[in-house]
Design an enzyme around this catalytic site. Structure first.
Site, short mmCIF file in Angstrom:
data_model
loop_
_atom_site.label_atom_id
_atom_site.label_comp_id
_atom_site.label_asym_id
_atom_site.label_seq_id
_atom_site.Cartn_x
_atom_site.Cartn_y
_atom_site.Cartn_z
N ARG A 241 1.10 -1.36 0.21
CA ARG A 241 0.12 -0.36 -0.62
C ARG A 241 0.88 1.31 0.32
O ARG A 241 2.17 1.37 1.05
CB ARG A 241 -0.81 0.22 1.64
CG ARG A 241 -2.30 -1.05 0.91
CD ARG A 241 -3.36 -0.46 -0.21
NE ARG A 241 -4.17 -1.25 -0.26
CZ ARG A 241 -4.14 -2.36 -0.34
NH1 ARG A 241 -3.19 -2.67 -1.38
NH2 ARG A 241 -5.71 -3.59 -0.74
N GLU A 270 -2.39 7.38 -4.12
CA GLU A 270 -3.18 7.23 -5.30
C GLU A 270 -4.14 7.81 -5.46
O GLU A 270 -4.72 7.95 -4.68
CB GLU A 270 -3.30 6.05 -4.98
CG GLU A 270 -2.89 4.33 -5.75
CD GLU A 270 -2.90 3.63 -6.13
OE1 GLU A 270 -1.80 2.72 -4.98
OE2 GLU A 270 -3.47 2.33 -6.18
N HIS A 288 -0.61 -0.03 -10.18
CA HIS A 288 -1.15 -0.99 -8.61
C HIS A 288 -2.52 -2.25 -9.99
O HIS A 288 -2.69 -2.08 -9.42
CB HIS A 288 -2.58 -0.05 -8.41
CG HIS A 288 -3.13 -0.79 -7.17
ND1 HIS A 288 -2.73 -0.70 -5.70
CD2 HIS A 288 -2.74 -2.13 -6.93
CE1 HIS A 288 -3.16 -0.38 -5.16
NE2 HIS A 288 -3.10 -1.99 -5.46
C1 GLV Z 1 -4.85 -5.38 -3.74
O1 GLV Z 1 -4.15 -4.72 -4.03
C2 GLV Z 1 -5.27 -5.75 -2.64
O2 GLV Z 1 -5.10 -5.59 -1.54
O3 GLV Z 1 -5.70 -7.10 -3.10
#
Ligand code: GLV
Length: 322
Positions: A241, A270, A288
């Site tokens: 993250r 983001e 991402h």
């Molecule tokens: C993606 O970032 C997830 O947490 O699945």
């Protein structure tokens, strides 16, 4: 009003699959890759028995109130669930589920790809070729780190995804040090992973890769102080993250040579990307896509639907977050 299942976006599942799995009418807010507006989300949630949400949707007190007391489950189509106020849901008796397990290998593949890409300067080399510059093979051009010559990978958060990265890194010949719940467990021992504290991971590693959840404790865990404890010329990879990292501090560390490279699939603010990182030759920036394998995305959607179906039937959820 008959309650419905709210899908905040269309999922990569056939509509018949959804219809046969779910006992309620399904209402889908948007069909493409754009998230719904907050207003559409609040309106769509009203009267829902279940919400299937993505990590771009904030599920908080306001949204839960807008949904109403018939709401039974919020199923996140992601492993991380920092977009959901779990305590607020629990206070209303709403179950929260995520999709652990089904995306471990895809995310670990991407982390390994970024470890290789940053240490061997793949994106920089590609940009150089495309710039049209004159070039010829040179003994020192584009040299990077030999990860297979015993370089140390530091894994922050040896959970399921971290372990899948450890397996890959060991197969590449890396020494692996790791912090986290499984670092002393049998699989880590069998792989030859060395358990360490978070501070030790940062101090010992040539490449640090982040695999911990975003919580109030881990937010900005990679700040100027932590970066100063890393080896000069080391690398940072983040597929977890964005807010785990203070990106301006990373830009300073790249400019000053403390970091030789940084590779981020996720971003602090983001979808905004830090302009200083965009300007850095040594940063690799992705939108991402850690779980973006076709089969993986389908498995995530299916697991979210299965969680909703179980809870609406009165059964226990398959993968509750706590
Ligand atoms: C993606 O970032 C997830 O947490 O699945």
């Amino acid at each position: 009003m008959t309650s419905h299942v709210l899908l905040t976006r269309a999922l990569p599942l056939a509509s018949e699959t959804l219809a046969s799995a779910l006992p309620h009418a399904v209402r889908t807010l948007t069909g493409g890759d754009q998230p719904p507006t907050r207003r559409a989300l609040l309106e769509g949630a009203s009267g829902a028995a279940a919400i299937i949400a993505l990590l771009t949707e904030t599920i908080d007190d306001e949204l839960l109130d807008a949904a109403g007391p018939q709401l039974r489950i919020v199923a996140n189509v992601a492993a991380g669930y920092d977009n959901i106020d779990v305590a607020a849901a629990r206070a209303r008796g709403v179950v929260v589920t995520n999709t652990p397990g089904v995306l471990d290998e895809a995310t670990a593949d991407l982390a390994m790809a970024l470890i290789l890409a940053t240490t061997r300067r793949l994106v920089e080399g590609d940009r150089f070729i495309r710039s049209g510059s004159e070039w010829i093979w040179g003994p020192t051009s584009f040299v990077g780190l030999d990860i297979s010559a015993g370089a140390t990978l530091g894994i922050v958060g040896l959970g399921r995804i971290g372990m899948a990265v450890a397996r890959r890194a060991r197969a590449f010949g890396m020494r692996v040090v790791a912090s986290g719940s499984r670092a002393r467990g049998p699989e880590a021992v069998a792989l030859g992973v060395e358990p360490a504290t978070v501070d030790e991971v940062f101090a010992l590693a040539d490449v640090v890769t982040l695999h911990c959840p975003l919580t109030p404790e881990t937010r900005r865990m990679v700040d100027a102080r932590r970066l100063s404890t890393m080896r000069t010329g080391s690398y940072l990879v983040n597929t977890a993250r964005g807010p785990l990292v203070d990106e301006d501090a990373v830009a300073d560390a790249l400019d000053g040579g403390k970091l030789a490279g940084a590779a981020f699939d996720v971003h602090e603010h983001e979808p905004r990307v830090n302009p200083r990182l965009v300007a850095s030759e040594r940063a690799i920036l992705l939108p991402h896509i850690g779980s973006a394998g076709r089969a993986t995305r389908q498995a995530m959607a299916q697991l979210a639907v299965d969680n909703v179906a179980a809870v609406l039937r009165g059964d226990a959820p398959l993968t509750p977050v706590s």
